[in-house]
Design an enzyme around this catalytic site. Structure first.
Site, PDB file in Angstrom:
ATOM      1  N   PHE A 150       0.805  -1.224   0.000  1.00  0.00           N
ATOM      2  CA  PHE A 150       0.000   0.000   0.000  1.00  0.00           C
ATOM      3  C   PHE A 150       0.835   1.270   0.000  1.00  0.00           C
ATOM      4  O   PHE A 150       0.356   2.325  -0.399  1.00  0.00           O
ATOM      5  CB  PHE A 150      -0.940   0.015   1.230  1.00  0.00           C
ATOM      6  CG  PHE A 150      -0.268   0.472   2.502  1.00  0.00           C
ATOM      7  CD1 PHE A 150      -0.126   1.821   2.789  1.00  0.00           C
ATOM      8  CD2 PHE A 150       0.247  -0.445   3.429  1.00  0.00           C
ATOM      9  CE1 PHE A 150       0.510   2.247   3.943  1.00  0.00           C
ATOM     10  CE2 PHE A 150       0.873  -0.026   4.584  1.00  0.00           C
ATOM     11  CZ  PHE A 150       1.011   1.327   4.843  1.00  0.00           C
ATOM     12  N   LYS A 174      -1.252  -7.056  -9.260  1.00  0.00           N
ATOM     13  CA  LYS A 174      -2.228  -7.152  -8.165  1.00  0.00           C
ATOM     14  C   LYS A 174      -1.836  -6.067  -7.162  1.00  0.00           C
ATOM     15  O   LYS A 174      -0.933  -6.237  -6.353  1.00  0.00           O
ATOM     16  CB  LYS A 174      -2.137  -8.545  -7.530  1.00  0.00           C
ATOM     17  CG  LYS A 174      -3.378  -9.045  -6.860  1.00  0.00           C
ATOM     18  CD  LYS A 174      -3.873  -8.239  -5.694  1.00  0.00           C
ATOM     19  CE  LYS A 174      -3.114  -8.393  -4.417  1.00  0.00           C
ATOM     20  NZ  LYS A 174      -3.533  -7.390  -3.379  1.00  0.00           N
ATOM     21  N   GLU A 177      -4.988  -3.788  -1.868  1.00  0.00           N
ATOM     22  CA  GLU A 177      -6.430  -3.515  -1.823  1.00  0.00           C
ATOM     23  C   GLU A 177      -6.730  -2.221  -1.065  1.00  0.00           C
ATOM     24  O   GLU A 177      -7.856  -1.734  -1.106  1.00  0.00           O
ATOM     25  CB  GLU A 177      -7.193  -4.704  -1.226  1.00  0.00           C
ATOM     26  CG  GLU A 177      -6.763  -5.162   0.158  1.00  0.00           C
ATOM     27  CD  GLU A 177      -5.590  -6.143   0.135  1.00  0.00           C
ATOM     28  OE1 GLU A 177      -4.572  -5.864  -0.518  1.00  0.00           O
ATOM     29  OE2 GLU A 177      -5.681  -7.194   0.814  1.00  0.00           O
ATOM     30  N   SER A 227       5.305  -6.958   3.340  1.00  0.00           N
ATOM     31  CA  SER A 227       5.873  -7.281   4.652  1.00  0.00           C
ATOM     32  C   SER A 227       6.666  -8.598   4.574  1.00  0.00           C
ATOM     33  O   SER A 227       6.440  -9.429   3.682  1.00  0.00           O
ATOM     34  CB  SER A 227       4.749  -7.405   5.670  1.00  0.00           C
ATOM     35  OG  SER A 227       3.851  -8.403   5.250  1.00  0.00           O
ATOM     36  N   CYS A 282       9.487   1.994   3.289  1.00  0.00           N
ATOM     37  CA  CYS A 282      10.407   0.905   3.614  1.00  0.00           C
ATOM     38  C   CYS A 282      11.825   1.430   3.803  1.00  0.00           C
ATOM     39  O   CYS A 282      12.679   0.738   4.328  1.00  0.00           O
ATOM     40  CB  CYS A 282      10.396  -0.138   2.506  1.00  0.00           C
ATOM     41  SG  CYS A 282      10.913   0.553   0.956  1.00  0.00           S
ATOM     42  N   GLU A 382       9.312  -4.053  13.012  1.00  0.00           N
ATOM     43  CA  GLU A 382       9.037  -2.947  12.086  1.00  0.00           C
ATOM     44  C   GLU A 382       7.745  -2.260  12.548  1.00  0.00           C
ATOM     45  O   GLU A 382       6.717  -2.921  12.714  1.00  0.00           O
ATOM     46  CB  GLU A 382       8.846  -3.487  10.663  1.00  0.00           C
ATOM     47  CG  GLU A 382       8.529  -2.381   9.671  1.00  0.00           C
ATOM     48  CD  GLU A 382       8.371  -2.881   8.230  1.00  0.00           C
ATOM     49  OE1 GLU A 382       7.792  -3.960   8.023  1.00  0.00           O
ATOM     50  OE2 GLU A 382       8.821  -2.157   7.327  1.00  0.00           O
TER      51      GLU A 382
HETATM   52  P1  NAD Z   1       1.499  -6.583   3.012  1.00  0.00           P
HETATM   53  O1  NAD Z   1       2.531  -7.635   3.090  1.00  0.00           O
HETATM   54  O2  NAD Z   1       0.390  -6.591   3.994  1.00  0.00           O
HETATM   55  O3  NAD Z   1       0.798  -6.594   1.562  1.00  0.00           O
HETATM   56  C1  NAD Z   1       1.553  -6.633   0.377  1.00  0.00           C
HETATM   57  C2  NAD Z   1       0.742  -7.353  -0.697  1.00  0.00           C
HETATM   58  O4  NAD Z   1       0.521  -8.686  -0.276  1.00  0.00           O
HETATM   59  C3  NAD Z   1      -0.627  -6.723  -0.953  1.00  0.00           C
HETATM   60  O5  NAD Z   1      -0.871  -6.692  -2.334  1.00  0.00           O
HETATM   61  C4  NAD Z   1      -1.574  -7.652  -0.213  1.00  0.00           C
HETATM   62  O6  NAD Z   1      -2.837  -7.734  -0.831  1.00  0.00           O
HETATM   63  C5  NAD Z   1      -0.866  -8.996  -0.299  1.00  0.00           C
HETATM   64  N1  NAD Z   1      -1.167  -9.851   0.861  1.00  0.00           N
HETATM   65  C6  NAD Z   1      -1.491  -9.453   2.110  1.00  0.00           C
HETATM   66  N2  NAD Z   1      -1.696 -10.520   2.898  1.00  0.00           N
HETATM   67  C7  NAD Z   1      -1.511 -11.620   2.140  1.00  0.00           C
HETATM   68  C8  NAD Z   1      -1.566 -13.023   2.390  1.00  0.00           C
HETATM   69  N3  NAD Z   1      -1.873 -13.512   3.593  1.00  0.00           N
HETATM   70  N4  NAD Z   1      -1.300 -13.867   1.375  1.00  0.00           N
HETATM   71  C9  NAD Z   1      -0.982 -13.402   0.167  1.00  0.00           C
HETATM   72  N5  NAD Z   1      -0.921 -12.071  -0.135  1.00  0.00           N
HETATM   73  C10 NAD Z   1      -1.165 -11.188   0.847  1.00  0.00           C
HETATM   74  O7  NAD Z   1       2.277  -5.185   3.046  1.00  0.00           O
HETATM   75  P2  NAD Z   1       1.678  -3.720   3.142  1.00  0.00           P
HETATM   76  O8  NAD Z   1       1.150  -3.499   4.531  1.00  0.00           O
HETATM   77  O9  NAD Z   1       0.788  -3.446   1.991  1.00  0.00           O
HETATM   78  O10 NAD Z   1       2.993  -2.840   2.911  1.00  0.00           O
HETATM   79  C11 NAD Z   1       3.878  -2.502   3.943  1.00  0.00           C
HETATM   80  C12 NAD Z   1       5.034  -3.466   4.018  1.00  0.00           C
HETATM   81  O11 NAD Z   1       5.728  -3.488   2.777  1.00  0.00           O
HETATM   82  C13 NAD Z   1       6.071  -3.062   5.051  1.00  0.00           C
HETATM   83  O12 NAD Z   1       6.503  -4.213   5.719  1.00  0.00           O
HETATM   84  C14 NAD Z   1       7.191  -2.460   4.220  1.00  0.00           C
HETATM   85  O13 NAD Z   1       8.471  -2.496   4.804  1.00  0.00           O
HETATM   86  C15 NAD Z   1       7.132  -3.311   3.005  1.00  0.00           C
HETATM   87  N6  NAD Z   1       7.755  -2.658   1.861  1.00  0.00           N
HETATM   88  C16 NAD Z   1       8.989  -3.104   1.503  1.00  0.00           C
HETATM   89  C17 NAD Z   1       9.641  -2.499   0.454  1.00  0.00           C
HETATM   90  C18 NAD Z   1      11.001  -2.966   0.028  1.00  0.00           C
HETATM   91  O14 NAD Z   1      11.475  -2.501  -0.978  1.00  0.00           O
HETATM   92  N7  NAD Z   1      11.645  -3.866   0.740  1.00  0.00           N
HETATM   93  C19 NAD Z   1       9.028  -1.449  -0.243  1.00  0.00           C
HETATM   94  C20 NAD Z   1       7.761  -1.033   0.150  1.00  0.00           C
HETATM   95  C21 NAD Z   1       7.133  -1.651   1.216  1.00  0.00           C
END
Ligand code: NAD
Length: 496
Positions: A150, A174, A177, A227, A282, A382
């Site tokens: 997000f 994808k 959401e 994450s 991040c 985090e």
């Molecule tokens: P998230 O892991 O909750 O979601 C990321 C994606 O995974 C979304 O599209 C979501 O729909 C999907 N998802 C969520 N739960 C799932 C599940 N159980 N099974 C399969 N898919 C699932 O992350 P977020 O809250 O949207 O974003 C924040 C996180 O992203 C933080 O941890 C941040 O550090 C990380 N991030 C990392 C970088 C990097 O370059 N390393 C860059 C941006 C964000």
């Protein structure tokens, strides 16, 4: 009645019939403004099929034509990025200038990808054996899946799809959401730029869509950002089914401050990197590791600057917006409670902020916590919000040891005026992206973005040459144009 954000499949809006939706909020208002469709298996299949059907023609499109479409996309994006920034602010909450900033950083990757004819050039060796030439090609994979978080609804997907498309692949993305509309806006822009239908598809959804991409034999690769627990899940499942995968995970970024550093620069940097985008980056700095006696001099400078930060609606002239959802705000705020229980000192408390915005927005003010024990969850986990921790250490060595003992290895920075110390740091630190007197060391598009340890699963980072490598397969061709005198049976390896 709230509007529904649908899918974009085969060059047109695809109205979902799954019957499942998820709320999208305007975080500064605290109200639900839209619903996003959550795809079912039929819709997942439709998106993948559109991409699969579009692949043979797009793969064979000339590099010149692909390049022209990328240039057109770049021009449209550049001239209309204000519209996209407004969409981002209305669903993510970050202030408009920051939304524009993320688009500009994403646009860099589009610009990098316009150089695709040069990036795809292979090698050619004449007469490797007598009359035999050897050369290398890089070819597209096919349908590639992109799953994004997000916090950067425009920039993170742009780390991947400009290069994927330029290299001849077709895409199913994808989005998160929580803020899905940016990707639909981008899909329309691609169409306007002349991209053939089916090359760029947006599948809105949740875990079911993610699993649909992971399980499909027609999806060749997965680029994931999110994450760490989900990154691990993606990496394990995608690898098991033989897909190429790059899964970027969470972060906990430290900034090491040596006593000789310019503390005015350090204070500005800690504020910008700690509270920009409300800490939902991040590459945010979440821990300042202060080598004694720096902390007592630095903290008043940080506090003074925090007093000037305006928290509020990102469409007004504020510095910091709300958090993305009420749940996330509450979770981040709970770390301030934990800090107090664990014996840290809450120097600035953001739990009851004064805001320039609606009272129901998902607000949390900038927070500074000193003397954070390294055993506290405030230090080990985090937080992903505007909570900046200070950890005091006695020496450079103690600081480096602390940073290297962490689970994540995304970004870090050192602040010093000692070139020798900085050089040692770049060599010794176990982190993928390093800043020297630079707080948010996001590499430019022609380098690659990615961390170490729990911040990246897979060996290939985003964009730059590694991105081109990820979205192409190498092929080595050994060729001979027949000279009849070279005939005859020979069961050994060809030698010379
Ligand atoms: P998230 O892991 O909750 O979601 C990321 C994606 O995974 C979304 O599209 C979501 O729909 C999907 N998802 C969520 N739960 C799932 C599940 N159980 N099974 C399969 N898919 C699932 O992350 P977020 O809250 O949207 O974003 C924040 C996180 O992203 C933080 O941890 C941040 O550090 C990380 N991030 C990392 C970088 C990097 O370059 N390393 C860059 C941006 C964000």
């Amino acid at each position: 009645m709230s509007t529904t954000v649908n899918h974009w499949i085969n060059g047109a809006e695809y109205v979902s019939k799954s019957g499942r939706t998820f709320p999208v909020y305007d975080p500064a208002l605290g109200t639900e403004t839209k619903r996003v469709a959550l795809a079912d298996q039929n819709e997942i299949n439709a998106a993948i099929k559109a991409a699969k059907d579009a692949f043979p023609k797009w793969r064979d499109e000339s590099l010149a034509k692909r390049q022209q479409i990328l240039f057109a996309f770049r021009e449209l994006l550049n001239s209309r990025k204000g519209e996209l920034a407004e969409i981002i602010t209305s669903e993510h909450g970050k202030v408009l200038s920051d939304a524009l900033g993320e688009i500009t950083r994403g646009q860099e990757v589009v610009e990098f990808a316009t150089g695709i004819p040069h990036l795809l050039k292979g090698f050619y060796t004449e007469n490797a054996s007598t009359g035999v030439d050897v050369y290398s090609l890089r070819q597209p994979l096919g349908v590639v899946g992109i799953i994004s978080p997000f916090n950067f609804p425009a920039m993170v997907p742009m780390w991947f799809y400009p290069i994927a498309i330029a290299a001849g692949n077709t895409v199913v993305i994808k989005p998160s959401e929580k803020d899905p509309s940016a990707s639909i806006w981008i899909a329309k822009l691609w169409k306007e730029a002349g991209l053939p239908d089916g090359v760029f598809n947006v599948l809105n959804g949740d875990k079911e869509s993610v699993d649909g991409l992971l399980n499909s034999p027609d999806v060749e690769s997965i680029s994931f950002v999110g994450s760490t627990p989900i990154a691990k899940y993606i990496y394990e499942n995608a690898s098991r089914s033989g897909k190429r995968v790059q899964a970027l995970g969470g972060a906990k970024n430290h900034m090491l401050v040596l006593p000789d550093a310019d503390l005015e620069l350090v204070a500005d940097s800690a504020i910008n990197a700690g509270f920009g985008s409300a800490g939902e980056r991040c590459m945010a700095i979440s821990v300042v590791v202060a080598v004694e006696p720096v902390a007592d001099q630095l903290i008043p400078k940080i506090v003074e600057r925090m007093g000037k930060l305006r928290t509020g609606d990102g469409r007004r002239s504020c510095d910091m917006g709300p958090l993305v959802t009420r749940e996330h705000r509450d979770k981040v705020a709970s770390y301030i409670d934990i800090a107090e229980k664990d014996g840290a000192t809450v120097v600035v408390d953001g739990r009851n902020p004064k805001v320039d915005g609606e009272p129901n927005g998902f607000w949390l003010g900038p927070t500074l916590v000193d003397k954070v024990p390294t055993t506290s969850k405030v230090y080990t986990e985090e937080i992903f919000g505007p909570v900046l921790s200070i950890v005091r250490v006695k020496s450079y060595d103690e600081g480096v040891k602390l940073i290297n003992s962490g689970a994540f290895g995304n970004g870090t920075a050192i602040f010093t005026n000692d070139g020798g110390a900085a050089r040692r740091f770049q060599n010794e630190i176990e982190v993928g992206m390093v800043g020297i007197n630079v707080p948010i060391p996001v590499p430019v598009a022609y380098y690659s973005f990615g961390g170490w340890k729990q911040s990246l699963f897979g060996d290939t980072k985003a964009h730059g040459v590694e991105g081109v490598h990820f979205f192409t397969r190498g092929k080595a061709v050994t060729s001979r144009w027949l000279d009849p005198s070279h005939g005859g049976i020979n069961l050994g390896f060809p030698q010379n």
